[in-house]
Scaffold this active site. Structure first.
Site, short mmCIF file in Angstrom:
data_model
loop_
_atom_site.label_atom_id
_atom_site.label_comp_id
_atom_site.label_asym_id
_atom_site.label_seq_id
_atom_site.Cartn_x
_atom_site.Cartn_y
_atom_site.Cartn_z
N LYS A 101 0.81 -1.23 0.00
CA LYS A 101 0.00 0.00 0.00
C LYS A 101 0.85 1.28 0.00
O LYS A 101 0.42 2.30 -0.52
CB LYS A 101 -0.97 0.01 1.18
CG LYS A 101 -2.14 -0.93 0.99
CD LYS A 101 -3.26 -0.65 1.98
CE LYS A 101 -4.50 -1.47 1.67
NZ LYS A 101 -4.32 -2.91 1.99
N GLU A 123 -10.34 7.34 3.90
CA GLU A 123 -11.09 6.45 4.77
C GLU A 123 -10.22 5.23 5.02
O GLU A 123 -9.28 4.96 4.27
CB GLU A 123 -12.39 6.00 4.08
CG GLU A 123 -12.22 4.88 3.06
CD GLU A 123 -11.45 5.28 1.81
OE1 GLU A 123 -11.42 6.48 1.48
OE2 GLU A 123 -10.84 4.39 1.18
N SER A 388 1.62 -9.71 -1.16
CA SER A 388 1.29 -8.28 -0.99
C SER A 388 1.68 -7.71 0.37
O SER A 388 1.94 -6.52 0.48
CB SER A 388 -0.20 -8.06 -1.26
OG SER A 388 -0.98 -8.94 -0.46
C1 LIG Z 1 -5.12 -3.96 1.54
C2 LIG Z 1 -4.42 -5.20 1.25
C3 LIG Z 1 -4.77 -6.02 0.16
C4 LIG Z 1 -5.96 -5.75 -0.72
O1 LIG Z 1 -5.91 -4.57 -1.46
P1 LIG Z 1 -5.73 -4.54 -3.03
O2 LIG Z 1 -6.07 -3.15 -3.40
O3 LIG Z 1 -6.66 -5.55 -3.62
O4 LIG Z 1 -4.32 -4.88 -3.32
C5 LIG Z 1 -4.01 -7.14 -0.11
N1 LIG Z 1 -2.95 -7.47 0.67
C6 LIG Z 1 -2.59 -6.72 1.73
C7 LIG Z 1 -1.41 -7.15 2.54
C8 LIG Z 1 -3.30 -5.57 2.05
O5 LIG Z 1 -2.93 -4.83 3.11
#
Ligand SMILES: *Cc1c(COP(=O)(O)O)cnc(C)c1O
Length: 405
Positions: A101, A123, A388
């Site tokens: 993020k 938000e 992610s």
């Molecule tokens: C917020 C989050 C997501 C989901 O958000 P996307 O916009 O779909 O990428 C996925 N993995 C993690 C670790 C997150 O914090």
């Protein structure tokens, strides 16, 4: 590469169009006051962010503050336990603050600075986006207002503390169900009054134009790095790539590096407890076309046509729609969207922790679970998964709900 009549050599020039449409999806469905603010951001984004000064400053920040490039790790033990397929992960969990993020938050906050804004507004649901934006705001010396439902504030105490330590102003929203939807409404409402001094920073490839394209572009660093690194490590492209899809930002950035390649692409949505409405958040699989939060996409609706309640064990994935570009790539068939439920995600959470020494976020565990399943089906070749985020935030929840294994 031409795929279903779309030429991916020129894809990024043609999609979205100048009004923010990926085919019929996207656009901007907001009040006239907010549209004026969106026009200002669009104009600024397409001029400032294409300047070499902006690009080189963002590049420097990515290297010196975020810790980019993040590596790719070969999952040797996990691959060995499956058979002849080699599994790899792109390590967004090693990005500063623990997830992808920050890639778009640093971009959005740098844009705010170049536009002469003094405040960022957003938000947050589970608090992950709020923490990333508070981090970016602290770095740039911007004020930061984070709108959060009262119910979420109670549930997410560690993230609320993080935001406050970073200097953000966490504003409690007490309307309606007191969760993400009401927080979005309150943040937009505040923004429509404050847009002279502030900019809104969306947490995914969602919302009115230009956010879906802007957030995708800021996340594209993941796909660009991953493609180059993977070729450097193995001499070839992966056979398949996998990412989880909530709003779709980590997937959109990661996929963007491979859309024009002969690589199979999989976006994984959360099946939660099962296929009944209310038990999952698999909008692309079970949803229909509709408009919410300022954009047209595929969404899960209740009887009245409003956004349906959704559920996943991964709070970062429980959103009733997905970004318009994913809806477009879904209809086109260029990306295959599939689902993974809570139980398989938790199995993958433990598998990666125990066999590789990497504790993944439960959002990312959905992609890992699918990568493992795909590896078993393929029987040969390579699969690259976008990890992610890291799972430190999820440990207490996993142990409490599913038990130590
Ligand atoms: C917020 C989050 C997501 C989901 O958000 P996307 O916009 O779909 O990428 C996925 N993995 C993690 C670790 C997150 O914090």
């Amino acid at each position: 590469m031409i795929y279903n009549d779309i030429d991916f050599d020129t894809y990024f020039k043609n999609y979205p169009d100048k009004n923010g449409y990926f085919g019929k999806y996207g656009g901007s469905y907001v009040s006239p006051e907010l549209q004026a603010a969106m026009d200002e951001i669009t104009e600024a984004y397409f001029t400032i962010c294409k300047s070499s000064k902006f690009i080189s400053e963002l590049r420097r920040i990515r290297k010196e503050f975020q810790g980019r490039p993040t590596p790719i790790s070969h999952l040797e033990r996990l691959s060995g336990s499956i058979g002849n397929v080699q599994l790899y992960v792109k390590r967004e969990d090693l990005n500063h603050s623990g997830a992808h993020k920050l890639n778009h938050c640093m971009g959005e906050a740098l844009l705010a600075k170049y536009m002469g804004k003094t405040k960022v507004i957003a938000e947050t649901g589970a608090g992950q986006h709020g923490v990333a934006l508070a981090t970016a705001a602290a770095y740039f010396g911007l004020k930061c207002d984070i709108y959060m439902g009262a119910v979420d504030i109670k549930k997410q105490a560690p993230n609320v503390a993080r935001m406050k330590i970073l200097g953000a102003n966490v504003i409690e929203v007490t309307e309606g169900l007191q969760t993400l939807k009401e927080a979005v409404d309150a943040a937009f409402e505040a923004y429509s009054k404050e847009y002279k001094d502030a900019i809104y920073c969306i947490g995914s490839v969602l919302g009115p134009h230009p956010f879906p394209v802007m957030v995708r572009d800021f996340q594209s660093v993941v796909g660009i790095e991953a493609r180059e690194q993977f070729i450097g490590m193995t001499g070839e492209l992966p056979d398949a790539i996998v990412a989880c899809v909530g709003g779709g930002s980590n997937a959109a950035g990661f996929f963007s590096g491979f859309l024009n390649d002969p690589v199979d692409i999989y976006g994984i949505e959360p099946l939660g407890r099962g296929p009944k409405l209310g038990d999952h958040a698999a909008s692309l699989k079970y949803g229909t076309e509709g408009i919410m939060h300022g954009f047209n996409s595929i969404m899960l609706k209740d009887d009245q046509g409003n956004p349906a309640p959704v559920y996943s064990c991964a709070s970062g994935l429980d959103y009733p729609s997905s970004g318009p570009e994913h809806a477009f790539l879904h209809d086109l068939g260029r990306v295959k969207y599939d689902v993974v439920g809570d139980d398989d995600a938790i199995d993958a959470f433990y598998a990666l922790s125990r066999m590789e020494g990497i504790i993944p976020a439960i959002e990312s565990s959905h992609a890992v679970a699918y990568g493992i399943k795909l590896a078993k089906e393929l029987g040969r070749g390579s699969v690259l998964i976008n990890l992610s985020g890291r799972g430190d935030k999820d440990m207490d929840y996993v142990i409490e709900k599913y038990g130590m294994r």
